[in-house]
Design an enzyme around this catalytic site. Structure first.
Site, mmCIF file in Angstrom:
data_model
loop_
_atom_site.group_PDB
_atom_site.id
_atom_site.type_symbol
_atom_site.label_atom_id
_atom_site.label_comp_id
_atom_site.label_asym_id
_atom_site.label_seq_id
_atom_site.Cartn_x
_atom_site.Cartn_y
_atom_site.Cartn_z
ATOM 1 N N SER A 232 0.829 -1.203 0.000
ATOM 2 C CA SER A 232 0.000 0.000 0.000
ATOM 3 C C SER A 232 0.869 1.262 0.000
ATOM 4 O O SER A 232 1.761 1.398 -0.834
ATOM 5 C CB SER A 232 -0.962 -0.048 1.191
ATOM 6 N N ASP A 326 -8.718 -4.678 -5.933
ATOM 7 C CA ASP A 326 -8.254 -3.678 -4.967
ATOM 8 C C ASP A 326 -9.128 -2.430 -5.106
ATOM 9 O O ASP A 326 -9.149 -1.791 -6.155
ATOM 10 C CB ASP A 326 -6.787 -3.330 -5.266
ATOM 11 N N HIS A 361 -7.353 -5.383 -1.222
ATOM 12 C CA HIS A 361 -6.167 -4.541 -1.042
ATOM 13 C C HIS A 361 -5.117 -5.147 -0.109
ATOM 14 O O HIS A 361 -3.938 -5.170 -0.434
ATOM 15 C CB HIS A 361 -6.606 -3.177 -0.506
#
Length: 417
Positions: A232, A326, A361
């Site tokens: 991320s 995601d 994600h």
């Protein structure tokens, strides 16, 4: 004829590492009768996670979760680890939190008669993070703050910097589990931890340079180069470190952006501003969740060039892991841009991209419960992270093996790129 007593067996034992596969078996059940298996844990924040699945005992009154299908419940079909990865939180928008890896995560497994609702048997499984003999060393060297994990046995070992996501603090589960595989891993905090600032106005790449220097010079670390694993927000940090700093050989970016985000990044005289979000692209779901997938658009657009990380300067190998569902941002598009940039600079052999359909994600360590939605530090609200639990779990399992293979193949070589 007397019934044999009911036994709940966990093989190879009730104590094992969090990323290990276990076999759950129940003996002594009534033949062909339905039985519900339940799992429950309480995380370090006090949030309860649960799963349940309905099974049918065989003609001998036995049930083997690695062979028998779940008929209904949190998952269906043959899923040996379904009772672990399919757990969902009682409190909405909660991601499983494990702060203290010195103690295991305790998972309570129970068999309940479907007909009477009576508890037949229960057992607690200890899912640990540190193998016997591993060292966990808190690090306060110069400016750097974090925790170093050193595997047991005779070193030196390949070294890896583990960078976690936006939100501050320090996350140790991935770093500790990776260290069990024969790496020295530095879980590195970069804000909101000990005396590091809670809301930094900028991130200083020289801080990360200090961390790389510290790790490379550690007597237990085999050089000459080290690896980075990121996810991320920290993916852009990993890309920046790979582009500007010396001594980085292999970099893993999981669902990352190729532009800097949220906090300005400084290195000597260079400033990489964060990509500006396009607020009108944020959608709100019927349940009030924000969907921010398209809030960051076109890092390669002319007006956003200053935020783009110059990965063409990097000389390391890259592994880009991408979840196609995601919902935090369009990580598939960002990985395509990264691949195109490296290709255009003659670096075709230096990267690989692996994509996972229906994964969300937060691709974490194996068997970690899927996080569909959660609070987002930059947004200040609960957001959608995407993914379907079963596909997401399969992706986590596959990526974990790939990450180890990637680091072994590149960090065990004698010369850095």
């Amino acid at each position: 004829m007397a019934h044999s007593p009911i036994r709940l067996r966990i093989l190879p034992g009730v104590r094992c590492l969090f990323d290990k596969l276990v076999q759950v078996k129940v003996d002594g059940l009534a033949p062909f009768k339905p039985v519900e298996l339940r799992s429950k844990l309480v995380d370090d924040r006090g949030v309860i996670f649960k799963a349940s699945a309905l099974y049918k005992a065989d003609e001998s009154g036995r049930l083997d979760v690695s062979r028998a299908p779940s008929l209904e419940g949190s998952y269906t079909g043959v899923e040996p680890m379904g009772l672990f990865w399919a757990m969902s939180p009682d409190t909405a928008h909660s991601k499983l939190l494990k702060k203290n890896v010195l103690s295991p995560t305790l998972v309570e497994l129970a068999a309940v008669s479907q007909e009477t609702g009576k508890l037949l048997i229960s057992e607690t499984v200890e899912r640990g993070f540190m193998t016997e003999g591993m060292k966990r060393v808190p690090v306060q060297e110069g400016r750097i703050r974090g925790v170093l994990f050193i595997p047991p046995g005779k070193g030196p070992f390949p070294g890896i910097v583990d960078l976690y996501t936006l939100g501050g603090g320090l996350s140790e589960p991935r770093a500790s589990l990776l260290a069990n595989k024969g790496f020295v891993v530095l879980a590195l905090a970069y804000y909101g931890y000990q005396d590091l600032p809670k809301n930094p106005p900028k991130l200083d790449l020289e801080y990360f340079e200090e961390a790389v220097t510290y790790l490379r010079s550690h007597p237990e670390v085999k050089g000459p180069g080290v690896g980075i694993i990121s996810i991320s927000h920290s993916g852009a940090l990993a890309l920046s470190m790979s582009s500007f700093l010396q001594g980085i050989t292999a970099t893993v970016c999981i669902n990352s952006c190729i532009g800097n985000t949220v906090i300005p990044l400084h290195y000597k005289d260079t400033v990489i501003p964060p990509l500006p979000p396009v607020l009108k692209n944020i959608k709100v779901t019927d349940s009030g969740l924000f969907c921010i997938r398209d809030a960051l658009t076109g890092p390669t657009l002319e007006k956003n060039q200053a935020s783009l990380i110059p990965i063409e300067r990097a000389s390391c190998h890259f592994l880009f892991a991408v979840s196609e569902d995601d919902q935090n941002w369009n990580s598939a598009l960002f990985a395509q841009h990264a691949a195109a940039t490296l290709r255009n600079h003659g670096r075709e052999e230096s990267f690989e991209v692996v994509t996972y359909p229906k994964a969300g994600h937060f691709l974490e360590v194996p068997h970690m419960p899927h996080c569909l939605s959660g609070f987002h530090a930059a947004v200040g609200n609960a957001v959608l992270f995407g993914g379907e639990p079963k596909a997401h779990s399969a992706a986590q399992l596959d990526l974990w093996e790939r990450v180890q293979e990637f680091f072994k193949s590149h960090l065990d070589k004698e010369s850095t790129c």
